[in-house]
Motif scaffolding. Structure first.
Motif, PDB file in Angstrom:
ATOM      1  N   VAL A   1      -4.192   8.362   1.595  1.00  0.00           N
ATOM      2  CA  VAL A   1      -3.629   9.607   2.127  1.00  0.00           C
ATOM      3  C   VAL A   1      -4.180   9.832   3.532  1.00  0.00           C
ATOM      4  N   VAL A   2      -3.268  10.103   4.456  1.00  0.00           N
ATOM      5  CA  VAL A   2      -3.645  10.276   5.866  1.00  0.00           C
ATOM      6  C   VAL A   2      -3.402  11.736   6.258  1.00  0.00           C
TER       7      VAL A   2
ATOM      8  N   GLU B   1      -3.426  16.162  -4.688  1.00  0.00           N
ATOM      9  CA  GLU B   1      -2.835  16.211  -6.050  1.00  0.00           C
ATOM     10  C   GLU B   1      -1.408  15.677  -6.017  1.00  0.00           C
ATOM     11  N   ARG B   2      -0.642  16.101  -4.985  1.00  0.00           N
ATOM     12  CA  ARG B   2       0.737  15.607  -4.869  1.00  0.00           C
ATOM     13  C   ARG B   2       0.726  14.091  -4.685  1.00  0.00           C
ATOM     14  N   ALA B   3      -0.223  13.613  -3.885  1.00  0.00           N
ATOM     15  CA  ALA B   3      -0.320  12.164  -3.635  1.00  0.00           C
ATOM     16  C   ALA B   3      -0.664  11.416  -4.907  1.00  0.00           C
TER      17      ALA B   3
ATOM     18  N   LEU C   1       0.884  -1.171   0.000  1.00  0.00           N
ATOM     19  CA  LEU C   1       0.000   0.000   0.000  1.00  0.00           C
ATOM     20  C   LEU C   1       0.924   1.224   0.000  1.00  0.00           C
ATOM     21  N   ARG C   2       0.781   2.054  -1.010  1.00  0.00           N
ATOM     22  CA  ARG C   2       1.614   3.265  -1.063  1.00  0.00           C
ATOM     23  C   ARG C   2       0.860   4.363  -0.307  1.00  0.00           C
ATOM     24  N   VAL C   3       1.445   4.761   0.808  1.00  0.00           N
ATOM     25  CA  VAL C   3       0.714   5.660   1.721  1.00  0.00           C
ATOM     26  C   VAL C   3       1.342   7.046   1.692  1.00  0.00           C
TER      27      VAL C   3
ATOM     28  N   VAL D   1       5.892   9.996   1.821  1.00  0.00           N
ATOM     29  CA  VAL D   1       5.377   8.815   1.094  1.00  0.00           C
ATOM     30  C   VAL D   1       6.219   7.597   1.436  1.00  0.00           C
ATOM     31  N   ALA D   2       5.569   6.462   1.613  1.00  0.00           N
ATOM     32  CA  ALA D   2       6.313   5.200   1.749  1.00  0.00           C
ATOM     33  C   ALA D   2       5.455   4.053   1.218  1.00  0.00           C
ATOM     34  N   ASP D   3       6.149   3.050   0.703  1.00  0.00           N
ATOM     35  CA  ASP D   3       5.477   1.817   0.296  1.00  0.00           C
ATOM     36  C   ASP D   3       5.379   0.914   1.516  1.00  0.00           C
ATOM     37  N   CYS D   4       4.170   0.662   1.960  1.00  0.00           N
ATOM     38  CA  CYS D   4       3.968  -0.156   3.155  1.00  0.00           C
ATOM     39  C   CYS D   4       3.574  -1.563   2.699  1.00  0.00           C
TER      40      CYS D   4
END
Ligand code: CDT
Length: 311
Positions: free
Chosen positions: A43-44, A33-35, A5-7, A269-272
């Motif tokens: 997006v949190v 938009e950046r996300a 999940l890319r968060v 951003v991180a890939d979880c």
């Protein structure tokens, strides 16, 4: 099938008393938009994302208090966010002050799936601060005045390919928060926070110590339950009242994999990889094999400290 999940952690800089919800939602949309550019799945946003952190203000007029609360969700101000997120197929989580139809007030956060549907609601359980004006503090923290303790427990939800849970700000300091979700197999916990940069009852405790405690609790909670934790700040000086930044993501080993650099609107951003939770859950923190609940009665049997008898 990959369960990455890319968060995006959508940190918000200060929101002043005079800032409208519409202006805040525009900022949230900019971060969305950046996300999208970053190809995020979720997006949190922070605790009480739509307004200033109003519990720092002592109020007695109920109409003035209720102006900070949302009576429905989505509503006119937030609908553009739901619509855009649904269009981009990005899930959301954000916090707001909730006023229910039957007159209860909670510090709430929601989880919205990639179709724009609310799939989860959490109401903050651990309310810090006090309920009456306290002249001995350098500033007020009146969450106990404006909110009731959450009445929904710590549920988790199967959504976005994993098992997700929420908590809010002060909840992150309590190991019980993570463990109750850990016992339901949580793989990713999302939370927002508004943490003053100084301790109002110990002014020498400044931002460095506050950030240390913040990281300590999140990293321990993640490791001890083998779960991802995503924590997102509202930060910077709101009408002169500073809040720490330090939005971060912690992997199931307890390591920080992403951290904000500014005290302003910023996306981390991180890939979880949700499968990265499996090893810890099957080994050192295999609860079914190793927990000894016969010795944990005090955890739910008493609230405050009971000292041993004097000798
Ligand atoms: N919003 C929130 O819960 N803030 C608290 C401040 C505690 S000091 C009364 C926190 O734990 O960060």
């Amino acid at each position: 099938m990959s369960r990455v999940l890319r968060v995006g952690g959508a940190q918000l800089g200060p929101i002043h008393k005079a800032d409208s919800r519409q202006a805040v939602v525009r900022r949230m949309l900019d971060l969305l938009e950046r996300a999208k550019t970053e190809r995020c799945d979720l997006v949190v946003y922070p605790e009480l994302a739509l307004t200033t952190f109003f519990p720092r203000w002592y109020m007695t007029d109920q109409a003035e208090i209720d102006a900070w609360f949302e009576r429905e969700m989505p509503n006119a101000a937030t609908r553009p966010l739901f619509e855009k997120a649904g269009e981009y197929r990005i899930g959301l989580s954000f916090g707001y002050a909730e006023l229910t139809r039957d007159g209860h007030r909670f510090n709430t956060s929601i989880l919205v799936d990639r179709a724009g549907t609310i799939v989860g609601k959490y109401r903050k359980v651990h309310l810090p601060g006090h309920s009456e004006y306290d002249p001995n503090r350098s500033f007020q923290h009146l969450e106990k005045r404006y909110f009731e303790p959450g009445d929904l427990g710590f549920p988790v939800w199967r959504t976005m390919g994993g098992i997700l849970g929420m908590c809010i700000c002060n909840d992150r300091r309590w190991p019980e928060t993570y463990r109750v979700m850990g016992l339901q197999g949580v793989e990713l916990i999302v939370l927002g926070y508004n943490t003053p940069s100084v301790n109002s009852q110990k002014v020498q405790e400044g931002p460095q110590k506050r950030l240390f405690h913040h990281r300590l609790t999140l990293q321990a909670g993640a490791y001890q339950n083998s779960t991802w934790v995503v924590a997102v700040a509202k930060c910077g000086a709101e009408d002169g009242h500073p809040l720490i930044a330090g939005s971060l993501m912690v992997d199931p080993d307890g390591e920080i994999v992403a951290e904000s650099k500014s005290e302003d609107d910023e996306l981390i951003v991180a890939d979880c990889d949700l499968d990265a939770t499996v090893f810890g859950k099957q080994t050192i923190f295999d609860f079914a094999r190793h927990r000894r609940i016969e010795h944990y009665g005090r955890i739910t049997g008493q609230t405050g400290v009971v000292l041993p008898p004097e000798r």
